[in-house]
Structure formats: C-alpha cells, structure tokens
Design an enzyme around this catalytic site. Structure first.
Site, PDB file in Angstrom:
ATOM      1  CB  CYS A  71      -1.328  -0.367   1.274  1.00  0.00           C
ATOM      2  SG  CYS A  71      -1.928   1.674   1.851  1.00  0.00           S
ATOM      3  CB  CYS A  98      -0.675   2.257   5.962  1.00  0.00           C
ATOM      4  SG  CYS A  98      -1.241   0.537   5.369  1.00  0.00           S
ATOM      5  CB  CYS A 105      -4.318  -0.905   2.189  1.00  0.00           C
ATOM      6  SG  CYS A 105      -3.486  -1.760   3.115  1.00  0.00           S
ATOM      7  CB  CYS A 121      -4.343   2.542   5.297  1.00  0.00           C
ATOM      8  SG  CYS A 121      -4.438   2.104   4.142  1.00  0.00           S
ATOM      9  CG  ASP A 159      20.464  -2.280 -12.941  1.00  0.00           C
ATOM     10  OD1 ASP A 159      20.194  -3.067 -13.476  1.00  0.00           O
ATOM     11  OD2 ASP A 159      19.902  -2.272 -11.646  1.00  0.00           O
TER      12      ASP A 159
END
Length: 412
Positions: A201, A204, A217, A220, A338
């Site tokens: 999330c 949170c 979520c 929260c 990368d």
C-alpha cells in the site's frame, strides 16, 4: 484562456529565435531534431520562457512510465476537433524539449504535452495546465529513476491542491495515491496488466488485497475509487453509461486503455467521445512504434518495450508462433545502464517463437532466455537476424536506444 495575442517579451522573443537557430544548426549537422539543445539555449536566455509560451494555451500534461507518447498523440488528434494543437509529438519530454515544441507554434489553442515522470510537478507549475493525465507507474531505468513509490509521492506533493482536472487510472494504486491529493479527479478504469510494483500500500505499506479487478489495503482502508469512465472490451464507457466503439489502427489492449484515458481528457475540453475516438483512428504509428517496414524481403513490425511492464504488454500483441521474434536490448544512458530488470520479464510467453537476440547487451538477454528455457540464437546485428528468419512477418522488440538503432538501419 484569455490573454493578449502576443504574450512574449522582447527577451522571450530573442530566446525563441536563438533556440530555433541552434536547433536548425544541430539538424544541419545531423545530430537529431535539435529540439533539446534549442530548448536549453532558449531557457538559458529566458528561464521563464516555458511559462510565457504556455500562458495563452489550454494545456494538457500526460505522464506515465509507459504509453505517454502514444496517449499524447491520441489526445492531440482528439482535440484538433476543437482547435489548433501544439504538441511535443516526438517525445522530447523534459523542460527543454517541451519549451522547443511550444515555441514552434504561435497560433495554437491547445498544448498537449508529454512530460517525463520526474519533471511533472515542475512543468505543471510552469504551464498551469487545465488537465493532467496520469496513466501508470512501474519500475523503469533502475539506476536513474527513483523507486516508483517515491515518484508517486513526488506527484502527490506536486499536484496537491492543483486547479487542473486530473484524469487518472483507477486501476493503478500508485497513480490513485498520487492523484488523491487533488480536489478534482476523473477516474478511468483503464486496467493494469503489470501488478508487481503495486503489492504494498502506498499509503501505509500494508499488503494490498486484489480480488478480481478490485484492490484495497486491508490495513488502512486505502482502496480503488469508483471510476466514471471505463475500458470495456472494444468500447469506452462514459459517465452516462453509454458505450462508444474504439477505432484504432494501433494494436493491443494497452492502446485501447490509452484511448479510454484520451477520450476522458477530450471530454474535459468539450469534445464528445464519438468525435474523439473517431479522430484517434488517424494515428497509425507513433515515432516509428508499430510501423511495419519492408527490409531484406521481410515485413518487420517495430515494437518499443522499455521496461518489464512494457515488455509484458508487447508480448500480448505479437502474432502467434511460429512468427519469428528479434529482441534487441541496449543499456546506454537513455535506457538506464542497469539490465537486472530483464529478470522481471516473463520470457516463457515467447515459447514456440524462433528468437534471435541482438543489441549491446545481447549476452545479458541470452542468459535470461537460457534460464527461461527458450530456444534462441545470438546474432551480430539486425541483418544477420533477419537473414536467419523465413520470408514474411517478423516481430522486432527493442528498448529505447536499440529501437532508434533499428529505425536508422531500416531507413524508418
């Protein structure tokens, strides 16, 4: 927007003229379009030039990890139904390139501007947009871009309290988190094929639950908002529940999603969905992407895929086996140096396709394909890879600079 017909100060006019001269010199020297160097020079001479150029325009900003060049093009086509449009159609999407694009048109009513994710908040400050389209956020250029959650946080802070109408993808939790700080959001159910950057999330850090197409979520209560626009098969559903057919020459589900978001943006400017979607049919290819070119007596379809989410979408639209596939990967500055992201791509989706591998980092890609148990051959260059394929269609998938190399080789 109201305003005098010539918003440019003498200094701004000198900056525009100098920028155009430098861009023309760069083109003459064979160094590309010159838009970035021209824009840099112009902004050095007048740091407020972008704001000045934008002040007589109704501006749309488009930002995302994937699909922003195409969506910018689709929105520009749709808005031409309502008036002249200026756009950075070639994808130069940082302040210098955007400044160059806007300096190229004095009679436009609308500015449709693709913006690199890292620069969105600053460009929004300068251009006072009427609308901002946010499509998706996923991992990309691991050495350059901050992680996706930090980008979402930057968007959220930069757009907090914005007067712009935000058109945002309700299916991407990171985009929803970023857009939720804005008072005026139009949610579009555009879908999200790649979910690996949205399991925690953004509010949170809790674990995201994903039943069906929904998400929330459990800790929260942060959850998917109710969309007012939606992609449904080959149709866009508008806020009144009417279904409008999508007419595109561009392939794949991802482009239908781009069209749905574009229709929602067009409606903000009073262009009805039917008109917007019909106009989008004009777009055949975007900066060479999706073009089919004849090369060495084969038909090569050129497909750009820059990161795991983009590769996943691209695999979904290639012709079925045994159509040959050529993969090309570089790791130059514009790609990100990368290449560990190759391990995030599910190459088992290519099973049954004869594969040739080219590009600066062909050996990195070869190792990845070996582990994915794919049959492939490493080739020195495009010509060798094409010679090894039978006559007919070949799907060629490349990341950013590899794609530019391919276009140069096939004369596209």
């Amino acid at each position: 927007m109201a305003g005098n017909s010539d918003p440019l100060t003498p200094r701004a006019k000198i900056a525009v003229t100098a920028g155009k001269a430098v861009a023309a010199a760069s083109r003459a020297a064979g160094r590309g379009s010159g838009s970035v160097i021209g824009g840099r020079v112009a902004l050095k001479l007048d740091p407020d030039l972008l704001a000045r150029l934008a002040q007589n325009l109704d501006v749309v900003l488009v930002s995302a990890t994937n699909g922003k060049t195409t969506t910018t093009r689709l929105i520009a086509e749709a808005l031409r139904a309502a008036g002249p449009v200026v756009s950075n159609a070639l994808g130069a999407n940082m302040p210098a390139g955007i400044t160059s694009a806007l300096a190229g048109s004095s009679d436009a009513r609308y500015g449709v501007i693709e913006v690199d994710e890292k620069y969105l908040a600053g460009v929004a400050r300068d251009t006072d947009p009427k609308c901002i389209a946010l499509l998706n956020l996923s991992r990309d250029q691991l050495d350059r871009a901050a992680e996706t959650r930090m980008l979402a946080e930057n968007w959220r802070e930069g757009l907090a309290g914005s007067k712009a109408v935000i058109v945002a993808n309700a299916d991407d939790p990171l985009v929803v988190w970023a857009a939720s700080s804005s008072p005026n959001v139009i949610w579009v159910a555009a879908g999200q094929m790649w979910k690996d950057d949205a399991w925690s999330c953004p509010s949170c850090g809790g674990v995201m639950q994903r039943p069906g197409d929904d998400w929330f979520c459990g800790e929260c209560g942060f959850r998917r908002p109710t969309p007012s626009w939606a992609l449904s098969g080959d149709h866009v559903l508008d806020p009144h529940g009417s279904a409008w057919p999508i007419h595109l020459q561009l392939p794949g589900r991802a482009n239908k999603a781009n069209a749905a978001s574009s229709a929602a943006v067009a409606a903000v400017f009073g262009v009805p969905p039917q008109v917007a979607l019909e106009r989008m049919y004009q777009v055949q290819a975007v900066a060479g992407r999706y073009d089919v070119v004849q090369f060495m007596e084969r038909d090569l379809r050129l497909l750009l895929a820059k990161n795991p989410a983009g590769w996943l979408e691209t695999f979904s639209l290639i012709d079925p086996p045994p159509t040959p596939v050529i993969l090309s990967v570089n790791a130059r500055g514009a790609d990100g140096t990368d290449t560990s992201w190759l391990w995030d791509v599910d190459y088992t989706r290519l099973t049954g396709h004869p594969i040739c591998v080219i590009g600066d980092r062909k050996l990195d890609l070869a190792v990845r394909l070996e582990v994915a148990d794919q049959h492939f051959q490493v080739c020195e260059n495009l010509d060798q890879a094409v010679q090894m394929s039978p006559p007919g269609r070949i799907e060629v998938i490349a990341n950013y600079t590899a794609f530019q190399d391919l276009r140069r080789r096939v004369g596209n």
